[in-house]
Design a protein around this motif. Sequence first.
Motif, PDB file in Angstrom:
ATOM      1  N   PHE A 143     -14.986 -14.157  30.420  1.00 17.85           N
ATOM      2  CA  PHE A 143     -15.511 -13.058  29.161  1.00 17.85           C
ATOM      3  C   PHE A 143     -16.025 -14.093  28.066  1.00 17.85           C
ATOM      4  N   MET A 144     -15.622 -15.290  27.982  1.00 16.56           N
ATOM      5  CA  MET A 144     -16.381 -16.434  27.134  1.00 16.56           C
ATOM      6  C   MET A 144     -17.584 -16.691  27.812  1.00 16.56           C
ATOM      7  N   GLU A 145     -17.876 -16.787  28.854  1.00 16.27           N
ATOM      8  CA  GLU A 145     -19.047 -17.291  29.509  1.00 16.27           C
ATOM      9  C   GLU A 145     -19.881 -16.297  29.245  1.00 16.27           C
ATOM     10  N   LYS A 146     -19.702 -14.908  29.194  1.00 20.97           N
ATOM     11  CA  LYS A 146     -20.560 -13.711  29.161  1.00 20.97           C
ATOM     12  C   LYS A 146     -20.996 -13.680  27.740  1.00 20.97           C
ATOM     13  N   CYS A 147     -19.967 -14.021  26.803  1.00 22.83           N
ATOM     14  CA  CYS A 147     -20.378 -14.054  25.411  1.00 22.83           C
ATOM     15  C   CYS A 147     -21.392 -15.235  25.018  1.00 22.83           C
ATOM     16  N   ARG A 148     -21.062 -16.244  25.803  1.00 29.09           N
ATOM     17  CA  ARG A 148     -22.246 -17.315  25.641  1.00 29.09           C
ATOM     18  C   ARG A 148     -23.635 -17.158  25.875  1.00 29.09           C
ATOM     19  N   ASP A 157     -26.567 -23.465  22.876  1.00 34.83           N
ATOM     20  CA  ASP A 157     -25.243 -23.418  23.894  1.00 34.83           C
ATOM     21  C   ASP A 157     -24.035 -23.627  22.924  1.00 34.83           C
ATOM     22  N   ILE A 158     -23.135 -22.619  22.669  1.00 34.92           N
ATOM     23  CA  ILE A 158     -22.201 -22.479  22.217  1.00 34.92           C
ATOM     24  C   ILE A 158     -21.012 -23.231  22.769  1.00 34.92           C
ATOM     25  N   ALA A 159     -20.184 -24.129  21.893  1.00 33.57           N
ATOM     26  CA  ALA A 159     -19.321 -25.173  22.389  1.00 33.57           C
ATOM     27  C   ALA A 159     -18.021 -24.087  22.617  1.00 33.57           C
ATOM     28  N   GLY A 160     -17.347 -24.825  23.401  1.00 40.42           N
ATOM     29  CA  GLY A 160     -16.070 -24.054  23.959  1.00 40.42           C
ATOM     30  C   GLY A 160     -15.131 -23.685  22.851  1.00 40.42           C
ATOM     31  N   ALA A 161     -14.926 -24.554  22.025  1.00 43.44           N
ATOM     32  CA  ALA A 161     -13.978 -24.497  20.860  1.00 43.44           C
ATOM     33  C   ALA A 161     -14.265 -23.381  20.003  1.00 43.44           C
ATOM     34  N   GLY A 162     -15.661 -22.970  19.969  1.00 43.43           N
ATOM     35  CA  GLY A 162     -15.898 -21.932  19.060  1.00 43.43           C
ATOM     36  C   GLY A 162     -15.858 -20.495  19.858  1.00 43.43           C
ATOM     37  N   LEU A 163     -16.082 -20.443  21.134  1.00 43.16           N
ATOM     38  CA  LEU A 163     -15.770 -19.462  22.070  1.00 43.16           C
ATOM     39  C   LEU A 163     -14.282 -19.034  21.965  1.00 43.16           C
ATOM     40  N   ARG A 164     -13.524 -20.180  22.117  1.00 44.46           N
ATOM     41  CA  ARG A 164     -11.889 -20.067  22.046  1.00 44.46           C
ATOM     42  C   ARG A 164     -11.476 -19.321  20.801  1.00 44.46           C
ATOM     43  N   ALA A 165     -11.866 -19.856  19.491  1.00 55.47           N
ATOM     44  CA  ALA A 165     -11.575 -19.224  18.167  1.00 55.47           C
ATOM     45  C   ALA A 165     -11.956 -17.981  18.284  1.00 55.47           C
ATOM     46  N   MET A 166     -13.172 -17.623  18.663  1.00 55.56           N
ATOM     47  CA  MET A 166     -13.903 -16.228  18.627  1.00 55.56           C
ATOM     48  C   MET A 166     -12.822 -15.263  19.702  1.00 55.56           C
ATOM     49  N   VAL A 196     -20.623 -13.907  14.007  1.00 54.95           N
ATOM     50  CA  VAL A 196     -21.909 -14.079  13.367  1.00 54.95           C
ATOM     51  C   VAL A 196     -21.729 -15.429  12.598  1.00 54.95           C
ATOM     52  N   ALA A 197     -20.557 -15.743  12.004  1.00 53.07           N
ATOM     53  CA  ALA A 197     -20.425 -16.849  11.387  1.00 53.07           C
ATOM     54  C   ALA A 197     -20.453 -18.130  12.441  1.00 53.07           C
ATOM     55  N   MET A 198     -19.936 -17.874  13.541  1.00 54.38           N
ATOM     56  CA  MET A 198     -19.847 -18.932  14.561  1.00 54.38           C
ATOM     57  C   MET A 198     -21.168 -19.112  15.106  1.00 54.38           C
ATOM     58  N   VAL A 199     -22.117 -18.196  15.246  1.00 54.48           N
ATOM     59  CA  VAL A 199     -23.225 -18.625  15.630  1.00 54.48           C
ATOM     60  C   VAL A 199     -24.136 -19.153  14.775  1.00 54.48           C
ATOM     61  N   ALA A 200     -23.941 -18.952  13.288  1.00 51.01           N
ATOM     62  CA  ALA A 200     -24.672 -19.541  12.350  1.00 51.01           C
ATOM     63  C   ALA A 200     -24.288 -21.148  12.324  1.00 51.01           C
ATOM     64  N   ARG A 201     -22.888 -21.456  12.424  1.00 50.78           N
ATOM     65  CA  ARG A 201     -22.404 -22.751  12.448  1.00 50.78           C
ATOM     66  C   ARG A 201     -23.217 -23.569  13.616  1.00 50.78           C
ATOM     67  N   ASN A 202     -23.187 -22.980  14.672  1.00 44.72           N
ATOM     68  CA  ASN A 202     -23.807 -23.587  15.927  1.00 44.72           C
ATOM     69  C   ASN A 202     -25.320 -23.827  15.767  1.00 44.72           C
ATOM     70  N   ALA A 203     -25.930 -22.752  15.235  1.00 46.44           N
ATOM     71  CA  ALA A 203     -27.484 -23.075  14.969  1.00 46.44           C
ATOM     72  C   ALA A 203     -27.737 -23.873  13.997  1.00 46.44           C
ATOM     73  N   ARG A 204     -26.951 -24.286  13.022  1.00 50.27           N
ATOM     74  CA  ARG A 204     -27.438 -25.141  12.130  1.00 50.27           C
ATOM     75  C   ARG A 204     -26.697 -26.687  12.470  1.00 50.27           C
ATOM     76  N   GLY A 205     -26.107 -26.733  13.630  1.00 51.40           N
ATOM     77  CA  GLY A 205     -25.617 -28.113  14.221  1.00 51.40           C
ATOM     78  C   GLY A 205     -24.391 -28.594  13.640  1.00 51.40           C
ATOM     79  N   GLY A 206     -23.561 -27.453  13.109  1.00 53.00           N
ATOM     80  CA  GLY A 206     -22.205 -27.771  12.567  1.00 53.00           C
ATOM     81  C   GLY A 206     -21.194 -27.731  13.578  1.00 53.00           C
ATOM     82  N   THR A 207     -19.831 -28.004  13.239  1.00 54.97           N
ATOM     83  CA  THR A 207     -18.864 -27.857  14.052  1.00 54.97           C
ATOM     84  C   THR A 207     -18.383 -26.487  14.135  1.00 54.97           C
ATOM     85  N   PRO A 208     -18.508 -26.102  15.797  1.00 56.03           N
ATOM     86  CA  PRO A 208     -18.216 -24.720  16.074  1.00 56.03           C
ATOM     87  C   PRO A 208     -16.611 -24.419  15.695  1.00 56.03           C
TER      88      PRO A 208
END
Length: 208
Positions: A143-148, A157-166, A196-208
């Motif tokens: 499921f998380m890979e499909k979301c990624r 490429d969204i880090a695993g921690a962000g996907l796990r939090a989602m 959306v917040a997870m994607v925004a953090r990842n896009a600007r290079g923040g910690t997911p």
Amino acid sequence: MSSAETIGQASDPQPRRRLSRQERHRQLVDVAWQVVREEGTEALTLPRLAERANIAKPVVYDHFGTRSGLLAVLYQDFDARQSEIMDAAFQASEPTLEGRASVIASSYVDCVLFQGREIPGVIASLAGSPELEEIKREYQAVFMEKCRTMLAPFAGDIAGAGLRAMLGAAEALSYAAATGEITAAQAQAELYETIVAMVARNARGGTP
């Protein structure tokens, strides 16, 4: 032949059609969900399933082997339905971040609500067995890979921690909606904002 005999023959029930193995399996899975819904997960045993389905115990054991095997099948059934709902929504969505985030949020919540209050109990039971917990982790990874993949065009490429939090947010919000603590719309809206917040953090290079 007397009229009474004619009436008697006409009222004879038709012989019951023998179910195929696949049909019987589907029937047993449906009855198992019904047992969990009406009696709780703890009541779901193979003998109880045989009783509720009105069939011999060996038939149930032949299909599932053990209670753990039955719980694994129920989780797989839930996951297959979730994937089907999500894939259909993805095909009909707009190729935008808003569209993809909405697909994930609405699909996850809708699937849990479709299954009802019984799925939290099944998932909780999976945690009691290392074998079942591994099955759960495998399906969560898919499921998380499909979301990624769905979100990659907007965040890389969204880090695993962000996907796990989602995923954690998706589970908590969906089950709160299933138990009536919040509405489905509230659960979907909050999960959408989380994605959306997870994607925004990842896009600007923040910690997911």
